[in-house]
Design a protein around this motif. Structure first.
Motif, mmCIF file in Angstrom:
data_model
loop_
_atom_site.group_PDB
_atom_site.id
_atom_site.type_symbol
_atom_site.label_atom_id
_atom_site.label_comp_id
_atom_site.label_asym_id
_atom_site.label_seq_id
_atom_site.Cartn_x
_atom_site.Cartn_y
_atom_site.Cartn_z
ATOM 1 N N ARG A 79 0.819 -1.210 0.000
ATOM 2 C CA ARG A 79 0.000 0.000 0.000
ATOM 3 C C ARG A 79 0.851 1.257 0.000
ATOM 4 N NH1 ARG A 79 -0.329 -2.498 4.895
ATOM 5 N NH2 ARG A 79 -0.466 -1.168 6.742
ATOM 6 N N GLU A 80 0.267 2.301 -0.567
ATOM 7 C CA GLU A 80 0.988 3.554 -0.741
ATOM 8 C C GLU A 80 1.414 4.141 0.594
ATOM 9 O OE1 GLU A 80 -1.191 6.472 -2.984
ATOM 10 O OE2 GLU A 80 0.219 8.056 -2.434
ATOM 11 N N LYS A 81 0.543 4.014 1.589
ATOM 12 C CA LYS A 81 0.826 4.658 2.873
ATOM 13 C C LYS A 81 2.144 4.165 3.476
ATOM 14 C CE LYS A 81 -0.838 4.888 7.576
ATOM 15 N NZ LYS A 81 -1.606 4.101 8.558
ATOM 16 N N ARG A 84 5.024 5.541 1.447
ATOM 17 C CA ARG A 84 5.240 6.956 1.731
ATOM 18 C C ARG A 84 6.098 7.131 2.990
ATOM 19 N NH1 ARG A 84 2.694 11.333 0.040
ATOM 20 N NH2 ARG A 84 1.107 10.088 -0.973
ATOM 21 N N VAL A 122 -1.096 1.402 -8.064
ATOM 22 C CA VAL A 122 -0.152 1.540 -6.949
ATOM 23 C C VAL A 122 1.243 1.885 -7.485
ATOM 24 C CG1 VAL A 122 0.858 0.424 -4.926
ATOM 25 C CG2 VAL A 122 -1.534 -0.014 -5.521
ATOM 26 N N ALA A 125 1.604 5.449 -8.020
ATOM 27 C CA ALA A 125 1.842 6.180 -6.774
ATOM 28 C C ALA A 125 3.290 6.007 -6.304
ATOM 29 C CB ALA A 125 0.872 5.698 -5.694
ATOM 30 N N LEU A 126 3.841 4.823 -6.474
ATOM 31 C CA LEU A 126 5.183 4.539 -5.953
ATOM 32 C C LEU A 126 6.271 5.302 -6.700
ATOM 33 C CD1 LEU A 126 4.966 0.655 -5.397
ATOM 34 C CD2 LEU A 126 4.620 2.488 -3.718
#
Ligand SMILES: *Cc1c(COP(=O)(O)O)cnc(C)c1O
Length: 211
Positions: A79-81, A84, A122, A125-126
């Motif tokens: 997951r992105e969170k 991050r 995803v 986002a990464l």
């Protein structure tokens, strides 16, 4: 077949057992549980034993700082969170953290990972995280004793990776982390570049202890 990296998965094994594996030529070590990994890493660091360390287990938010500080690779990004946080916490003096996106290729409710159709979103986002370097996919397909079926599952992972390569030509997606003791031959036949092997290196594991 290009060279395949053999990662020794050392969950439940002592630092002494890991040291013996390194003496036998192992260069890459994978751990599932942070505290267990840190305990062993301190002991091995003290003996100047510095393999390439891979984190391959589930990641809770409160564990990201130590992972960002202590590991070279993380295979279990889903997951992105979490990504991050790792990006923010990766120390500036270290190279970018190598990561793999974990894919739940067989859509099993018991398994971690993004669903195949979620992977591209995803990845998009990464790529915005400069302190992370996305290297490819990690998967743990549904277990099977049938080599044909094993190969079909790994082939699906490779196919997804090829799709992502086309969609994101700016990335050097050069890693497929797949294959364990029971199915590494099939994984290698379908393009694995890192196999994650515990039992076949260290012998059978004792029943899991709670973490
Ligand atoms: C334990 C583990 C392995 C190694 O499994 P073996 O069957 O002992 O080779 C590989 N990958 C992951 C994610 C693991 O948790």
């Amino acid at each position: 077949v290009d060279a395949v990296t053999l990662m020794a998965v050392s969950k439940t094994r002592s630092a002494e057992e890991v040291a013996a594996a390194l003496a036998a030529g192992i260069t890459d070590v994978g751990e599932n549980y942070l505290q267990e990994a840190l305990d062993k890493k301190v002991q091995l660091d003290a003996r100047n034993l510095t393999p390439c360390w891979h984190f391959i287990g589930p990641i809770q938010s409160n564990k990201t700082r130590d992972i960002a500080n202590q590991f070279d690779w993380v295979h279990s990004i889903d997951r992105e969170k979490i990504a991050r946080r790792l990006n923010e916490q990766r120390p500036a003096e270290l190279p970018a953290l190598n990561i793999c996106l974990q894919v739940n290729i067989d859509r099993e409710t018991t398994k971690a990972g993004v669903l195949p159709e979620e992977a591209a979103g995803v990845v998009a986002a990464l790529v915005q995280f400069p302190r992370l370097r996305l290297r490819g996919l990690m998967a743990i397909p549904q277990a099977s004793d049938d080599p044909e079926q094993q190969r079909a599952r790994f082939a699906a992972v490779q196919q997804l990776q090829n799709q992502l390569r086309e969609q994101f030509p700016q990335l050097q997606l050069d890693t497929l982390s797949m294959g364990m003791s029971s199915d590494m031959e099939a994984a290698i036949a379908e393009g694995a570049t890192i196999v994650r092997i515990g039992t076949d290196i260290f012998g059978p594991r004792a029943p899991a202890t709670p973490h």
